[in-house]
Enzyme design. Structure first.
Site, PDB file in Angstrom:
ATOM      1  N   HIS A  35      -1.534 -11.853   3.356  1.00 22.32           N
ATOM      2  CA  HIS A  35      -2.182 -10.693   3.967  1.00 22.32           C
ATOM      3  C   HIS A  35      -2.102  -9.508   3.009  1.00 22.32           C
ATOM      4  O   HIS A  35      -3.098  -8.826   2.755  1.00 22.32           O
ATOM      5  CB  HIS A  35      -1.508 -10.362   5.302  1.00 22.32           C
ATOM      6  CG  HIS A  35      -1.831  -9.001   5.849  1.00 22.32           C
ATOM      7  ND1 HIS A  35      -3.061  -8.699   6.389  1.00 22.32           N
ATOM      8  CD2 HIS A  35      -1.103  -7.861   5.915  1.00 22.32           C
ATOM      9  CE1 HIS A  35      -3.062  -7.417   6.787  1.00 22.32           C
ATOM     10  NE2 HIS A  35      -1.887  -6.890   6.499  1.00 22.32           N
ATOM     11  N   ASP A  86     -26.823   4.430 -15.588  1.00 26.07           N
ATOM     12  CA  ASP A  86     -26.047   3.251 -15.169  1.00 26.07           C
ATOM     13  C   ASP A  86     -24.627   3.421 -15.689  1.00 26.07           C
ATOM     14  O   ASP A  86     -24.272   4.439 -16.275  1.00 26.07           O
ATOM     15  CB  ASP A  86     -26.679   1.965 -15.756  1.00 26.07           C
ATOM     16  CG  ASP A  86     -26.329   0.730 -14.917  1.00 26.07           C
ATOM     17  OD1 ASP A  86     -25.134   0.543 -14.644  1.00 26.07           O
ATOM     18  OD2 ASP A  86     -27.247  -0.003 -14.523  1.00 26.07           O
ATOM     19  N   TRP A 146       4.641 -10.327  -1.120  1.00 25.14           N
ATOM     20  CA  TRP A 146       3.668  -9.969  -2.173  1.00 25.14           C
ATOM     21  C   TRP A 146       4.386  -9.378  -3.370  1.00 25.14           C
ATOM     22  O   TRP A 146       3.837  -9.336  -4.462  1.00 25.14           O
ATOM     23  CB  TRP A 146       2.607  -9.010  -1.644  1.00 25.14           C
ATOM     24  CG  TRP A 146       2.992  -7.561  -1.641  1.00 25.14           C
ATOM     25  CD1 TRP A 146       3.737  -6.910  -0.704  1.00 25.14           C
ATOM     26  CD2 TRP A 146       2.657  -6.571  -2.628  1.00 25.14           C
ATOM     27  NE1 TRP A 146       3.882  -5.596  -1.038  1.00 25.14           N
ATOM     28  CE2 TRP A 146       3.242  -5.353  -2.219  1.00 25.14           C
ATOM     29  CE3 TRP A 146       1.933  -6.589  -3.820  1.00 25.14           C
ATOM     30  CZ2 TRP A 146       3.120  -4.175  -2.947  1.00 25.14           C
ATOM     31  CZ3 TRP A 146       1.817  -5.401  -4.548  1.00 25.14           C
ATOM     32  CH2 TRP A 146       2.407  -4.215  -4.112  1.00 25.14           C
ATOM     33  N   SER A 205      -9.571  -8.234 -14.226  1.00 28.41           N
ATOM     34  CA  SER A 205     -10.760  -7.683 -13.586  1.00 28.41           C
ATOM     35  C   SER A 205     -10.636  -6.184 -13.378  1.00 28.41           C
ATOM     36  O   SER A 205     -11.538  -5.418 -13.706  1.00 28.41           O
ATOM     37  CB  SER A 205     -10.992  -8.394 -12.252  1.00 28.41           C
ATOM     38  OG  SER A 205     -11.820  -7.629 -11.435  1.00 28.41           O
ATOM     39  N   SER A 206      -9.484  -5.745 -12.862  1.00 30.44           N
ATOM     40  CA  SER A 206      -9.410  -4.318 -12.549  1.00 30.44           C
ATOM     41  C   SER A 206      -9.241  -3.486 -13.815  1.00 30.44           C
ATOM     42  O   SER A 206      -9.715  -2.347 -13.859  1.00 30.44           O
ATOM     43  CB  SER A 206      -8.317  -4.010 -11.524  1.00 30.44           C
ATOM     44  OG  SER A 206      -7.154  -4.686 -11.836  1.00 30.44           O
ATOM     45  N   HIS A 224       4.558   1.248  -7.989  1.00 34.16           N
ATOM     46  CA  HIS A 224       4.358   2.580  -7.438  1.00 34.16           C
ATOM     47  C   HIS A 224       3.051   3.211  -7.886  1.00 34.16           C
ATOM     48  O   HIS A 224       2.301   3.710  -7.051  1.00 34.16           O
ATOM     49  CB  HIS A 224       5.548   3.505  -7.597  1.00 34.16           C
ATOM     50  CG  HIS A 224       5.455   4.579  -6.567  1.00 34.16           C
ATOM     51  ND1 HIS A 224       5.784   4.362  -5.248  1.00 34.16           N
ATOM     52  CD2 HIS A 224       4.917   5.823  -6.605  1.00 34.16           C
ATOM     53  CE1 HIS A 224       5.477   5.434  -4.544  1.00 34.16           C
ATOM     54  NE2 HIS A 224       4.960   6.338  -5.348  1.00 34.16           N
ATOM     55  N   GLU A 257       0.495   1.623  -8.470  1.00 39.80           N
ATOM     56  CA  GLU A 257      -0.470   0.847  -7.676  1.00 39.80           C
ATOM     57  C   GLU A 257      -0.741   1.520  -6.329  1.00 39.80           C
ATOM     58  O   GLU A 257      -1.872   1.569  -5.856  1.00 39.80           O
ATOM     59  CB  GLU A 257       0.060  -0.578  -7.472  1.00 39.80           C
ATOM     60  CG  GLU A 257      -0.694  -1.417  -6.442  1.00 39.80           C
ATOM     61  CD  GLU A 257      -2.104  -1.797  -6.887  1.00 39.80           C
ATOM     62  OE1 GLU A 257      -2.366  -1.735  -8.110  1.00 39.80           O
ATOM     63  OE2 GLU A 257      -2.915  -2.149  -6.016  1.00 39.80           O
ATOM     64  N   TYR A 281      -0.770   4.597  -5.724  1.00 37.54           N
ATOM     65  CA  TYR A 281      -1.693   5.713  -5.934  1.00 37.54           C
ATOM     66  C   TYR A 281      -3.072   5.224  -6.354  1.00 37.54           C
ATOM     67  O   TYR A 281      -4.067   5.905  -6.122  1.00 37.54           O
ATOM     68  CB  TYR A 281      -1.090   6.723  -6.911  1.00 37.54           C
ATOM     69  CG  TYR A 281       0.093   7.389  -6.252  1.00 37.54           C
ATOM     70  CD1 TYR A 281      -0.110   8.315  -5.236  1.00 37.54           C
ATOM     71  CD2 TYR A 281       1.397   7.025  -6.556  1.00 37.54           C
ATOM     72  CE1 TYR A 281       0.952   8.879  -4.564  1.00 37.54           C
ATOM     73  CE2 TYR A 281       2.472   7.589  -5.890  1.00 37.54           C
ATOM     74  CZ  TYR A 281       2.241   8.516  -4.886  1.00 37.54           C
ATOM     75  OH  TYR A 281       3.290   9.063  -4.216  1.00 37.54           O
ATOM     76  N   SER A 292     -12.327  14.567  -0.215  1.00 35.22           N
ATOM     77  CA  SER A 292     -12.645  15.858  -0.835  1.00 35.22           C
ATOM     78  C   SER A 292     -14.148  16.065  -0.989  1.00 35.22           C
ATOM     79  O   SER A 292     -14.601  17.189  -1.182  1.00 35.22           O
ATOM     80  CB  SER A 292     -11.979  15.966  -2.210  1.00 35.22           C
ATOM     81  OG  SER A 292     -10.593  15.803  -2.089  1.00 35.22           O
ATOM     82  N   HIS A 298      12.736   4.021  -6.082  1.00 33.34           N
ATOM     83  CA  HIS A 298      12.961   4.348  -4.665  1.00 33.34           C
ATOM     84  C   HIS A 298      12.593   3.163  -3.767  1.00 33.34           C
ATOM     85  O   HIS A 298      12.900   3.179  -2.587  1.00 33.34           O
ATOM     86  CB  HIS A 298      12.227   5.632  -4.249  1.00 33.34           C
ATOM     87  CG  HIS A 298      10.747   5.537  -4.192  1.00 33.34           C
ATOM     88  ND1 HIS A 298       9.925   6.560  -4.526  1.00 33.34           N
ATOM     89  CD2 HIS A 298       9.927   4.539  -3.838  1.00 33.34           C
ATOM     90  CE1 HIS A 298       8.669   6.212  -4.377  1.00 33.34           C
ATOM     91  NE2 HIS A 298       8.644   4.970  -3.967  1.00 33.34           N
ATOM     92  N   HIS A 299      11.923   2.164  -4.327  1.00 33.03           N
ATOM     93  CA  HIS A 299      11.638   0.949  -3.554  1.00 33.03           C
ATOM     94  C   HIS A 299      12.851   0.031  -3.511  1.00 33.03           C
ATOM     95  O   HIS A 299      12.816  -1.009  -2.870  1.00 33.03           O
ATOM     96  CB  HIS A 299      10.472   0.185  -4.176  1.00 33.03           C
ATOM     97  CG  HIS A 299       9.173   0.921  -4.081  1.00 33.03           C
ATOM     98  ND1 HIS A 299       8.343   0.812  -2.994  1.00 33.03           N
ATOM     99  CD2 HIS A 299       8.576   1.793  -4.923  1.00 33.03           C
ATOM    100  CE1 HIS A 299       7.276   1.579  -3.189  1.00 33.03           C
ATOM    101  NE2 HIS A 299       7.401   2.189  -4.342  1.00 33.03           N
ATOM    102  N   THR A 339       1.173  16.593  -3.154  1.00 30.91           N
ATOM    103  CA  THR A 339       0.494  15.997  -2.004  1.00 30.91           C
ATOM    104  C   THR A 339       0.281  17.052  -0.930  1.00 30.91           C
ATOM    105  O   THR A 339      -0.788  17.111  -0.303  1.00 30.91           O
ATOM    106  CB  THR A 339       1.318  14.822  -1.449  1.00 30.91           C
ATOM    107  OG1 THR A 339       1.723  14.003  -2.543  1.00 30.91           O
ATOM    108  CG2 THR A 339       0.503  14.002  -0.469  1.00 30.91           C
ATOM    109  N   LYS A 361      -2.664  19.248  -1.705  1.00 34.77           N
ATOM    110  CA  LYS A 361      -3.947  18.642  -1.372  1.00 34.77           C
ATOM    111  C   LYS A 361      -4.247  18.819   0.124  1.00 34.77           C
ATOM    112  O   LYS A 361      -5.354  19.198   0.512  1.00 34.77           O
ATOM    113  CB  LYS A 361      -3.956  17.144  -1.714  1.00 34.77           C
ATOM    114  CG  LYS A 361      -3.797  16.890  -3.191  1.00 34.77           C
ATOM    115  CD  LYS A 361      -4.246  15.500  -3.560  1.00 34.77           C
ATOM    116  CE  LYS A 361      -5.737  15.445  -3.600  1.00 34.77           C
ATOM    117  NZ  LYS A 361      -6.298  15.457  -4.947  1.00 34.77           N
ATOM    118  N   ARG A 376      11.755  -6.155   8.624  1.00 34.98           N
ATOM    119  CA  ARG A 376      10.385  -6.602   8.417  1.00 34.98           C
ATOM    120  C   ARG A 376      10.405  -8.065   7.976  1.00 34.98           C
ATOM    121  O   ARG A 376      11.454  -8.632   7.696  1.00 34.98           O
ATOM    122  CB  ARG A 376       9.694  -5.741   7.367  1.00 34.98           C
ATOM    123  CG  ARG A 376      10.321  -5.819   5.994  1.00 34.98           C
ATOM    124  CD  ARG A 376       9.775  -4.759   5.063  1.00 34.98           C
ATOM    125  NE  ARG A 376       8.487  -5.170   4.514  1.00 34.98           N
ATOM    126  CZ  ARG A 376       8.022  -4.742   3.341  1.00 34.98           C
ATOM    127  NH1 ARG A 376       8.730  -3.908   2.600  1.00 34.98           N
ATOM    128  NH2 ARG A 376       6.849  -5.131   2.894  1.00 34.98           N
TER     129      ARG A 376
END
Lengths: 533, 380, 190
Positions: free
Chosen positions: A79, A108, A144, A171-172, A255, A257, A259, A270, A304-305, A330, A333, A452
Site C-alpha cells: 500500500h 513543450d 516500505w 524514472s523519477s 525525509h 522524499e 517533501y 498557492s 528523527h525517524h 512551514t 507558508k 502500527r
C-alpha cells in the site's frame, strides 16, 4: 539521442497530431505524457486503495477474520509503495508535464524523448512490484522502509522489490532532470525566476530534491542486494556492518522524499487560493524562500525517524532542534495562505474547497509532526497509530487533497469543458468528512498504545478501529465519484472559456481551452503586469 | 444551500476539536496517553500535554482567522478584494513568534531527555532480547533467564477463522505465559538487544520504547512507583507475528520480588534435572502439543501444514515422516537452520523430547517414535 | 532556448545524480568515522599497549563493568563470561575471560561483535586485546577460553558509573553462506 533524430521528431509534430495507440506509446508531447502520468497515478491510487480496504477490513474488529498476518504485512508494505511511488509522485509529475510548459510560455518540455522513457519505465517497474503478489512466499512484507535484517529474510520477491525500486528511481530522476532543463532553458522572454508561478518554483525545488535523494535510495537497496546475494556485509553486524546504517541511509533519502510528495502540493494551493480570493498571493518572495529552506533543512533531520534506535544525547538533541526548526518556514507558508484570503473576495468552487481543507488538515498533520519532533515524547509516539494518523493527514489530506484541487482547477483548461460543480462539491464533502472519520481516531489509538503495522489488536482498541474502518470504506468508495466526474468532463459539458475562473492569472489561462497540441509556438512576452498576478 | 454546507463543515470541525479536547482530559476513554508510573513517564506525559495545548491554541487562532475570512470576506456578501500582497511587519512577526514558541518547547524537552539518559547506579539489570516472536529476559545479577510468549488462550483465539470471540479472552493479545517481574521503588536498568531482526520493547506505562537490534545493546531505566501489571507490545515490525509478541510487566513490592527470584531459581534447578526422567507416550504427546502450540505453531501452523513458500509443512517433510530423518529432526530443533530458530538454549531436554515426539505422531503422521530426554541429551 | 543549453543542463544534473549515488556509498565510511568519534551505536575504541602505559590511573573513582554475552540466530555455540562484573578504576588495565563452546558436530567460524551501553561510554572503553578482532574457528565440541584486555579512559564523564560490555557471536558470513548451501543439498538428498 542524436540531433538528427530530435529534429525529425519535431517536424513530425509540427505537421500533424499522431493518432491511435502510437500517439500514446511513442508520444513526446508534454500534454499526452502528462495525461498518461495522471491516468497511471489514478489507476495506482485505486490499486493502493484496494490494499488499504483490505487493511481496514481486517482491522474492522479484533481477531483475524480474513487474511493471515504475513499477507497483512504485504498489504501495508505494498500500500505504501504503490501510493508513494505509484500514485502521488506520478500525479505530481503529470501535473508538472501538463502545466510547466504552459506556465512558462514554452512549446513543450525540453527533453521530450526522455519524457516518454521516464513515463514508460513506470508500468514496467510496477509490473515487477505487483507481480510479487502472486509469487510463492508473497509480496514484500517487511514494511516500505525495507529495514534489514527483516527485509533480507524476504523470499523470491526480494530481487523484484530491489529492481522495481531502481526503475522507479531512474524514472523519477529522468523526470526531474527534464523539469529543471525545461525551466532553466525554455522560459518565455521576460519570465524571470522571480516571476515564475509558485507551482513551477515548488517543482524546481522538488526536482532538485529528487536528483539528490533518489540515487541515495538506489545505493541503499543495491547494498542490501549485494548483502543478500554477493556476500558483502554493509548491514550485517557479523561482517562488520551495521543494520542501523541502512536506516540512516534510507532516511537520508526518506525525509527529502516526504517533501517531494508535499512541495508540489504547496505549489498547487498557492495557485488556487489567490484565484478564488481574487487577490494576489501574499508574500511571494517569502513563499519561495520558505520552500527552499524547507527543502534544504530536509537533508539534516533524517534521524528523527529513528530516535528509538539509541543515539547519543548530542545526536538526539541535534535532530530534535533541526526538526523543530522546519516548523518556522512551514508556518510562514500557512500564514501567507491565510493572509492571501484575508480581505479577499472569496468564492467556493471545488478547487477552492479542497485547498481550504488542505490548509486546515495539513496544518493538523503539521501540528502532530511538531509533537513527534520532541524526542522524549517521540519515544512514546514512535511506531504507533499516532504516527500513522500524522503522515496520513500530511499525505492524504495534504498531498492527495491538493492534487484533487489541482485537477479540478485545471481540468476545464485541459478538456475545454467545465466539470459538474455540484458533483464536485459532493465529492469534496463526502471525502473530507469520511477522511477525518478515518484518520482522526487513529491519533487516539496511537496515544492509547496501539502499535502500527499489526494485523490484530487488543479489545480496548476495537471501537475506534471500527469507526476508522467505516470512515475508510466511505472514503474509498467515494473516490469512484471522482472518476465519474472526470470521465463526464472529458466527454463533454459546458464550454470552458480561456480564463475559466474569474480570478485566474497566468500564462496557461491565456491559451484556448483545450490548449493547442504545442502550447506556445511563439513565445509570449511576460511583463510584471502579466506575471503571477 | 452552499452556506448550509459550510455551516455543517464548521460544526464538524468544532465537533472534531471538542473531541480533541475530550481526548486531552479523559484518559479513561482510551483517548489519550496515560501518565504512566515512573517519574520519567510523568514528565513525558506533561511534555505531551504542554505541546498539545500549544498547538491547539495556535490552531484555534490560525483557523479562526481563516474562518473569519471564509465567513465575512466572501464574494456573495459583496466583499471586494483588497490588492495588498506584502506586510513586512506581519511577515517578521510570524517568523519570530514561532521561533520563540519553539525555544520554549525545546527547553523542557531537553531537560527530560537528559534525565532519560541517566542509566547509571541501577540496582537491578535486566537484559531483554527480542526473538521472532517472543521476548527473553535475563536478570544479570541473579542469573535468571526465561522466555515470554503470547498466552495460549490469546494464541488460539487469534488464528484466522478460530471463531473464538476475542472479547471473551482475558487481556486478548496483551497476556503472556511468563511476565517480567520487577520490584517497585528501585532503579532498574533495562538493556535491549535482539537475536534475529530488529524489535522494539515498549511498555507505555514506563514512558519510552527502545529498539532491540541484533549485535547492539541499548540501555534505558525505570523506577516504578506503583505495584501493578503493565502491558505493552513489540513496536518495530519484525515479521509475521509482530503483532503477537506482547510484553507483561509485573511490578511487585521488594519482599515479593525476592521471593519470586528464589522460586524462579528453584524452578530452573528442577528443569535441569528433568532430563533424566523417562516419560510415557501420553505424557510426551500432552506436553508436546502444549509446547508445539507455544513455540512452533506460529510458523508451522497448529495443523502442521506451514505456510506454502515460506514455512515448510511438517506433514510432507522427510525429517518428520521418515525414521531416517529423526536425527536431523532433533538437530534442526536444537540448532535451527535459515529462518528456523535454534531452540537448544530455549527448551530443556524434556521439552524437546516432547515436541519431537508430538511432531512425529500428530496429524496422522503416526511414526510411533517415542523420543526421551536422554536421546536429546545425547544429540546435544 | 537552445538545444545545446538543454543538453548541458541535463548533463550536469545527470552527473549530480551519479554523484549522489556514490554519496550513498560514501555515507558508510563517513558514518563509521562519525561513530568512532561519538560512540554512536556503542562502537568501542582500540588503543595500543604503548598508549596504555601513558594513561594515569584514577584511584579515586570506581566504575562497574558488566559483561554480557549473546548468540545471534542459529549459531550452535554456547557463550558465557567468567566474571559477571568487575569494578575498575579508570585508567587501570584489566582482563576479562569469556568461554565459548561449539555444541555442533561441525567446525564453525564465528565472529564476535562488541557493543557498549550506555552508547556515550563506548568511546572511553578501550581494548588492547580482544577475541573480537579476528574470526574464531571452533572444532566440533571444542571449548575455548578467550581474553579481553581493556582500559576505561580516565576522561569518562562523572555521570557514567555503570557500563555494560556486550558481545554477540555471529556465524561468519562466508561460513553462513556455505552452511546454507550444504544444508540445502542435504535437504534434497533425504
Amino acid at each position: 539521442m542524436s540531433e538528427a533524430v530530435v529534429h525529425e521528431d519535431h517536424h513530425e509534430h509540427h505537421d500533424h497530431k499522431p493518432t491511435g495507440i502510437g500517439r500514446w506509446l511513442f508520444s513526446t508531447n508534454h500534454k499526452d505524457i502528462g495525461t498518461m502520468y495522471l491516468v497511471f497515478a489514478l489507476i495506482m491510487f485505486f490499486i493502493g486503495g484496494a490494499m488499504a480496504m483490505v487493511i481496514r477490513l481486517e482491522l474492522f474488529q479484533p481477531g483475524l477474520q480474513y487474511v493471515d498476518p504475513l499477507f497483512f504485512n504485504s498489504m501495508t508494505t505494498m500500500h505504501a509503495l504503490v501510493m508513494i511511488f505509484g500514485a502521488v509522485m506520478p500525479a505530481g509529475v503529470g501535473l508538472a508535464n501538463w502545466l510547466i510548459p504552459m506556465m512558462i510560455g514554452a512549446p513543450d518540455m525540453a527533453l521530450p524523448r526522455l519524457n516518454n522513457m521516464s513515463f514508460w519505465i513506470l508500468p514496467f517497474a510496477f509490473a515487477l512490484l505487483l507481480g510479487t503478489l502472486f509469487m510463492p512466499g508473497g509480496a514484500p512484507n517487511g514494511g516500505w522502509t525495507m529495514y534489514p535484517p527483516l527485509t533480507i529474510q524476504l523470499g523470491d520477491a526480494f530481487p523484484f522489490l530491489i529492481f522495481a525500486v531502481h526503475f522507479l528511481g531512474i524514472s523519477s530522476i529522468m523526470g526531474a532532470i527534464n523539469v529543471i532543463a525545461t525551466v532553466f532553458n525554455m522560459r518565455a522572454p521576460g519570465m524571470t525566476f522571480m516571476r515564475l508561478p509558485l507551482f513551477v518554483w515548488t517543482w524546481i525545488i522538488t526536482a532538485f530534491l529528487l536528483i539528490a535523494s533518489m540515487p541515495v535510495l538506489a545505493g541503499a537497496v543495491t547494498m542490501m542486494l549485494t548483502d543478500k546475494f554477493f556476500g558483502t556485509s554493509f548491514f550485517s553486524a557479523a561482517g562488520g556492518g551495521d543494520p542501523v546504517m541502512f536506516q540512516h541511509i534510507f532516511w537520508f533519502f526518506g525525509h527529502p522524499e516526504v517533501y517531494i510528495l508535499i512541495l508540489p502540493a504547496f505549489g498547487i494551493v498557492s495557485q488556487i487560493l489567490p484565484t478564488f480570493s481574487r487577490k494576489p498571493l501574499f508574500g511571494y518572495e517569502s513563499m519561495v524562500y520558505a520552500t527552499a529552506s524547507i527543502a534544504f533543512l530536509s537533508f539534516f533531520v533524517w534521524a528523527h525517524h529513528m530516535f528509538t534506535v539509541g543515539m547519543p544525547l548530542a545526536g538526539e538533541l541535534f535532530f530534535m532542534y533541526a526538526t523543530m526548526s522546519i516548523a518556522v518556514p512551514t508556518g510562514v507558508k500557512i500564514f501567507n495562505w491565510v493572509a492571501t484570503m484575508w480581505r479577499g473576495s472569496l468564492t467556493f468552487e471545488t478547487p477552492m474547497l479542497f485547498s481550504l481543507a488542505f490548509v486546515i488538515l495539513f496544518s493538523i498533520g503539521g501540528f502532530s509532526g511538531l509533537m513527534l519532533a520532541i524526542t522524549p515524547v517521540d519515544f512514546q509516539y514512535h511506531d504507533t497509530y499516532f504516527v500513522v494518523a500524522h503522515f496520513h493527514y500530511v499525505l492524504v489530506t495534504g498531498s492527495v487533497f491538493a492534487l484533487y484541487a489541482g485537477v479540478y482547477y485545471w481540468l476545464p483548461k485541459w478538456t475545454g469543458h467545465m466539470y459538474d460543480e455540484t458533483l464536485g462539491k459532493w465529492h469534496f464533502w463526502i471525502s473530507t468528512i469520511s477522511v477525518n472519520v478515518l484518520f482522526f481516531p487513529q491519533h487516539f489509538l496511537g496515544l492509547a498504545g496501539m502499535p502500527r503495522r499489526i494485523p490484530d489488536y487488543a479489545v480496548q482498541f476495537a471501537d475506534f478501529n471500527m469507526v476508522s474502518s467505516l470512515g475508510g470504506f466511505v472514503f474509498g468508495v467515494s473516490q469512484l465519484l471522482f472518476v465519474y466526474i472526470v470521465i463526464q468532463c472529458v466527454r463533454g459539458g459546458e464550454k470552458a472559456t480561456n480564463q475559466v475562473w474569474e480570478g485566474a492569472h497566468g500564462l496557461e489561462w491565456t491559451l484556448p481551452s483545450p490548449p493547442p497540441f504545442h502550447s506556445f509556438t511563439t513565445p509570449p512576452k511576460v511583463t510584471d503586469a502579466t506575471a503571477h498576478s | 444551500m452552499f452556506v448550509k454546507k459550510l455551516k455543517d463543515g464548521v460544526v464538524g470541525a468544532v465537533t472534531m476539536f471538542s473531541l480533541l479536547w475530550a481526548g486531552t482530559v479523559s484518559a479513561e476513554w482510551g483517548l489519550n496517553m496515560t501518565p504512566g508510573v515512573t517519574p520519567i513517564s510523568r514528565e513525558v506525559y506533561d511534555l505531551h500535554m504542554l505541546i498539545l495545548y500549544i498547538v491547539t491554541a495556535i490552531g484555534i487562532i490560525v483557523f479562526g482567522v481563516m474562518f473569519w475570512s471564509i465567513i465575512y470576506h466572501r464574494k456573495s456578501k459583496g466583499a471586494v478584494a483588497k490588492q495588498f500582497h506584502h506586510n513586512t511587519f506581519a511577515e517578521i512577526a510570524w517568523t519570530i513568534i514561532p521561533i520563540l514558541i519553539l525555544v520554549a518547547m525545546a527547553i523542557p524537552a531537553t531537560k527530560t531527555l537528559i534525565k532519560m539518559e541517566q542509566t547509571g547506579d541501577a540496582e537491578i539489570t535486566v537484559k531483554i532480547t527480542g526473538y521472532q516472536w517472543k521476548w527473553k529476559y535475563d536478570y544479570l545479577e541473579d542469573g535468571l533467564s526465561f522466555y515470554s510468549v503470547l498466552a495460549q488462550d490469546s494464541n488460539e483465539a487469534r488464528q484466522v477463522g478460530s471463531s473464538i470471540d476475542p472479547a471473551g479472552v482475558d487481556h486478548y493479545l496483551l497476556d503472556v505465559d511468563e511476565p517480567i517481574v520487577l520490584p517497585v521503588g528501585k532503579k532498574v536498568r533495562l538493556l535491549t538487544t535482539a537475536a534475529d531482526v530488529i524489535h522494539a520493547w515498549w511498555v507505555p506505562a514506563l514512558g519510552w520504547k527502545r529498539d532491540a537490534i541484533p549485535g547492539f545493546i541499548n540501555d534505558n531505566w525505570a523506577v516504578i512507583e506503583e505495584p501493578g501489571t503493565y502491558r505493552g507490545q513489540c513496536a518495530e515490525l519484525c515479521g509475521k507475528d509482530h503483532g503477537f509478541m506482547p510484553i507483561v510487566l509485573k511490578a511487585v513490592p521488594e519482599a515479593e520480588y525476592v521471593a519470586w527470584v528464589e522460586e524462579k531459581k528453584a524452578e530452573a534447578a528442577a528443569r535441569a534435572a528433568s532430563g533424566d526422567k523417562e516419560y510415557s507416550m501420553e505424557e510426551l504427546m500432552v506436553n508436546g502439543e502444549d509446547l508445539y502450540n507455544k513455540n512452533c505453531a506460529s510458523c508451522h501452523m497448529a495443523n502442521g501444514q506451514g505456510v506454502p513458500g515460506v514455512f515448510p509443512s511438517l506433514l510432507e517433510s522427510q525429517l518428520t515422516i521418515t525414521s531416517e530423518g529423526l536425527a536431523e529432526h532433533i538437530d534442526r530443533i536444537i540448532n535451527g537452520k535459515g529462518l528456523m530458530p535454534a531452540f537448544g538454549e530455549q527448551l530443556s531436554d524434556a521439552d524437546i523430547a516432547a515436541v519431537v515426539t508430538y511432531e512425529r505422531n500428530a496429524w496422522g503422521i503416526d511414526t510411533g517414535d517415542i523420543v526421551q530426554p536422554a536421546d536429546i541429551k545425547a544429540a546435544r | 532556448m537552445s538545444e545545446q543549453n538543454v543538453i548541458k543542463t541535463a548533463g550536469k544534473l545527470g552527473v549530480l545524480a551519479v554523484l549522489m549515488f556514490g554519496f550513498g556509498y560514501a555515507l558508510i565510511p563517513l558514518y563509521n568515522v562519525f561513530c568512532e568519534i561519538t560512540g554512536l551505536n556503542g562502537k568501542t575504541g582500540t588503543v595500543s599497549s604503548q598508549q596504555v602505559e601513558k594513561i594515569v590511573v584514577d584511584m579515586n573513582r570506581v566504575v562497574t563493568i558488566q559483561f554480557d554475552t549473546n548468540i545471534n540466530g542459529n549459531l550452535p555455540w554456547r557463550f558465557k563470561s567468567v566474571e559477571k562484573k568487575l569494578r575498575v578504576h579508570p585508567g587501570e588495565v584489566k582482563d576479562a575471560v569469556f568461554v565459548v563452546e561449539n555444541t555442533s558436530d561441525r567446525a564453525i567460524v564465528g565472529q564476535a561483535v562488541p557493543s557498549v551501553a550506555p552508547a556515550e561510554a563506548s568511546i572511553y572503553f578501550n581494548k588492547t586485546e580482544c577475541f573480537c578482532f579476528t574470526q574464531q574457528t571452533l572444532a566440533p565440541g571444542e571449548t575455548k577460553e578467550m581474553l579481553v584486555r581493556f582500559v576505561v579512559g580516565n576522561e569518562l564523564p562523572d555521570k557514567i558509573s555503570t557500563m555494560t560490555l556486550s558481545y554477540t557471536f555471529f556465524m561468519a558470513p562466508e561460513d553462513k553462506q556455505a552452511a546454507d548451501r550444504k544444508e540445502n543439498t542435504t535437504e534434497q538428498q533425504i
